[in-house]
Motif scaffolding. Sequence first.
Motif, PDB file in Angstrom:
ATOM      1  N   GLU A  99      34.583  42.498  38.164  1.00  0.00           N
ATOM      2  CA  GLU A  99      35.894  42.060  39.288  1.00  0.00           C
ATOM      3  C   GLU A  99      36.988  43.006  38.570  1.00  0.00           C
ATOM      4  O   GLU A  99      36.931  43.259  37.109  1.00  0.00           O
ATOM      5  N   PRO A 100      37.745  43.684  39.535  1.00  0.00           N
ATOM      6  CA  PRO A 100      38.978  44.091  38.933  1.00  0.00           C
ATOM      7  C   PRO A 100      40.222  43.096  38.586  1.00  0.00           C
ATOM      8  O   PRO A 100      40.020  41.791  38.550  1.00  0.00           O
ATOM      9  N   GLU A 101      40.816  43.352  37.501  1.00  0.00           N
ATOM     10  CA  GLU A 101      41.626  43.291  36.954  1.00  0.00           C
ATOM     11  C   GLU A 101      42.994  43.807  37.861  1.00  0.00           C
ATOM     12  O   GLU A 101      43.236  44.379  38.192  1.00  0.00           O
ATOM     13  N   ARG A 102      44.317  42.623  38.005  1.00  0.00           N
ATOM     14  CA  ARG A 102      45.330  42.483  38.856  1.00  0.00           C
ATOM     15  C   ARG A 102      46.525  43.691  37.771  1.00  0.00           C
ATOM     16  O   ARG A 102      46.488  43.812  36.568  1.00  0.00           O
ATOM     17  N   GLY A 123      47.536  42.677  44.252  1.00  0.00           N
ATOM     18  CA  GLY A 123      47.300  41.799  44.982  1.00  0.00           C
ATOM     19  C   GLY A 123      45.801  41.275  44.699  1.00  0.00           C
ATOM     20  O   GLY A 123      44.679  42.608  45.809  1.00  0.00           O
ATOM     21  N   LEU A 124      45.038  40.180  44.250  1.00  0.00           N
ATOM     22  CA  LEU A 124      43.776  39.769  44.420  1.00  0.00           C
ATOM     23  C   LEU A 124      43.623  39.591  45.478  1.00  0.00           C
ATOM     24  O   LEU A 124      44.836  38.727  45.904  1.00  0.00           O
ATOM     25  N   PRO A 125      41.928  38.502  45.944  1.00  0.00           N
ATOM     26  CA  PRO A 125      42.243  37.703  46.902  1.00  0.00           C
ATOM     27  C   PRO A 125      42.549  36.844  47.032  1.00  0.00           C
ATOM     28  O   PRO A 125      42.657  35.705  45.710  1.00  0.00           O
ATOM     29  N   GLY A 126      42.867  36.642  48.282  1.00  0.00           N
ATOM     30  CA  GLY A 126      43.841  34.407  47.969  1.00  0.00           C
ATOM     31  C   GLY A 126      45.593  35.045  48.031  1.00  0.00           C
ATOM     32  O   GLY A 126      46.552  34.036  47.881  1.00  0.00           O
ATOM     33  N   ASP A 127      46.115  35.963  47.043  1.00  0.00           N
ATOM     34  CA  ASP A 127      47.087  36.086  46.756  1.00  0.00           C
ATOM     35  C   ASP A 127      47.883  36.738  47.433  1.00  0.00           C
ATOM     36  O   ASP A 127      47.447  36.380  49.048  1.00  0.00           O
ATOM     37  N   THR A 128      49.579  36.001  48.349  1.00  0.00           N
ATOM     38  CA  THR A 128      50.374  36.916  48.486  1.00  0.00           C
ATOM     39  C   THR A 128      51.045  37.598  48.612  1.00  0.00           C
ATOM     40  O   THR A 128      52.268  37.301  46.929  1.00  0.00           O
ATOM     41  N   VAL A 129      51.801  38.981  49.184  1.00  0.00           N
ATOM     42  CA  VAL A 129      52.371  39.882  48.830  1.00  0.00           C
ATOM     43  C   VAL A 129      53.324  40.043  49.715  1.00  0.00           C
ATOM     44  O   VAL A 129      53.510  39.479  50.871  1.00  0.00           O
ATOM     45  N   GLN A 130      54.682  40.301  48.989  1.00  0.00           N
ATOM     46  CA  GLN A 130      55.565  40.587  49.850  1.00  0.00           C
ATOM     47  C   GLN A 130      56.871  41.278  48.760  1.00  0.00           C
ATOM     48  O   GLN A 130      57.030  40.851  47.671  1.00  0.00           O
ATOM     49  N   VAL A 211      46.198  38.312  51.090  1.00  0.00           N
ATOM     50  CA  VAL A 211      44.698  39.296  51.055  1.00  0.00           C
ATOM     51  C   VAL A 211      43.473  37.977  51.791  1.00  0.00           C
ATOM     52  O   VAL A 211      43.563  37.314  50.831  1.00  0.00           O
ATOM     53  N   PRO A 212      43.190  38.688  52.021  1.00  0.00           N
ATOM     54  CA  PRO A 212      41.846  38.182  52.110  1.00  0.00           C
ATOM     55  C   PRO A 212      40.410  37.687  51.044  1.00  0.00           C
ATOM     56  O   PRO A 212      40.984  38.675  50.488  1.00  0.00           O
ATOM     57  N   GLU A 213      40.030  36.930  51.542  1.00  0.00           N
ATOM     58  CA  GLU A 213      38.671  36.310  50.680  1.00  0.00           C
ATOM     59  C   GLU A 213      38.004  38.521  50.578  1.00  0.00           C
ATOM     60  O   GLU A 213      37.877  39.487  51.858  1.00  0.00           O
ATOM     61  N   GLY A 214      37.528  38.856  49.770  1.00  0.00           N
ATOM     62  CA  GLY A 214      36.350  39.679  49.509  1.00  0.00           C
ATOM     63  C   GLY A 214      37.352  41.044  49.380  1.00  0.00           C
ATOM     64  O   GLY A 214      36.618  42.671  49.651  1.00  0.00           O
ATOM     65  N   HIS A 215      38.933  40.759  49.329  1.00  0.00           N
ATOM     66  CA  HIS A 215      39.737  42.593  49.597  1.00  0.00           C
ATOM     67  C   HIS A 215      41.204  42.501  48.297  1.00  0.00           C
ATOM     68  O   HIS A 215      41.474  41.766  47.583  1.00  0.00           O
ATOM     69  N   TYR A 216      41.586  43.238  48.428  1.00  0.00           N
ATOM     70  CA  TYR A 216      42.289  43.868  47.453  1.00  0.00           C
ATOM     71  C   TYR A 216      43.532  44.687  47.941  1.00  0.00           C
ATOM     72  O   TYR A 216      43.670  45.217  49.110  1.00  0.00           O
ATOM     73  N   PHE A 217      45.106  43.692  47.678  1.00  0.00           N
ATOM     74  CA  PHE A 217      45.950  44.544  47.669  1.00  0.00           C
ATOM     75  C   PHE A 217      46.530  45.989  47.024  1.00  0.00           C
ATOM     76  O   PHE A 217      46.448  45.944  45.788  1.00  0.00           O
TER      77      PHE A 217
END
Length: 278
Positions: A99-102, A123-130, A211-217
């Motif tokens: 797993e990558p780290e923020r 952003g990790l899966p499940g995070d909100t970013v703005q 950020v969707p599950e299994g994806h990154y920002f």
Amino acid sequence: MADKEKSGNAFVETIKTIVYALLIAGIFRTLFFQPFWIPSGSMKETLLIGDFLFVNKMAYGYSYASCPSLMLPRFGIEVDSRDICGSFDGDNTRLWGGEPERGDVVVFRHPVSGRDYIKRLIGLPGDTVQMKAGVLHLNGEAVAREDTGVFTEEMAAQGPQRLRPRCENGPVGEGGTCEKSRQIETLPNGVSYSVLNIADQQSDRTGVYTVPEGHYFFMGDNRDNSADSRLAQQVGGVGFVPYENLIGRADRIMFSSAGTSMLYFWTWRSDRFFKGVE
């Protein structure tokens, strides 16, 4: 006759040696470390145009994107990783996945173009970013920032593409000093790094990304000069990046040249040789 046989054998052995060397290099590049030149200024000042580094491909395990691509359109060569390992594509999983780290600086495959990009994982899966007024918000909270003066560089052509920097104090004439405001940004897990500001623009004010599950920002440290996850894939941005598209983590700069060619030894940045990527 004997001389001809010896000559023929020597030629065959030479070809074998070249083939074996290419196979070994290909295996090494696929499994362990991939060379990467920084082509643009989207990660300044962490990474500068002309930095050369090896990407640690063991950090996150392996997927189809781990297979090397060879893109030399000038010579009509365009071998994509999907052409070689496309049969492993489609399930968004990895072999021996880590797993990558923020805050990691990651090389990944662009979900649409297939080109290799390098950005910082925000952003990790499940995070909100703005982004609000140029300030990064994660899960509804502003990320800590501290002003740390000004980043300066010469207004001149940079790298083989001869790109010219954008400046907060622009317009700046050839050879002048290009300035950008600098802040230290600290993520919730304690990772700190420099970010640069050029202007007040649309990418400083965004909606909320989940950020969707299994994806990154991902975002570039040179915030106003980066095509990243803030921009949808359909309009040239990165969007959300699937787990299987990660190639590896950038850990250390091995070499750096400020010129338009690495052969111009007088432009080498010796102070960046073997510098860790933070």
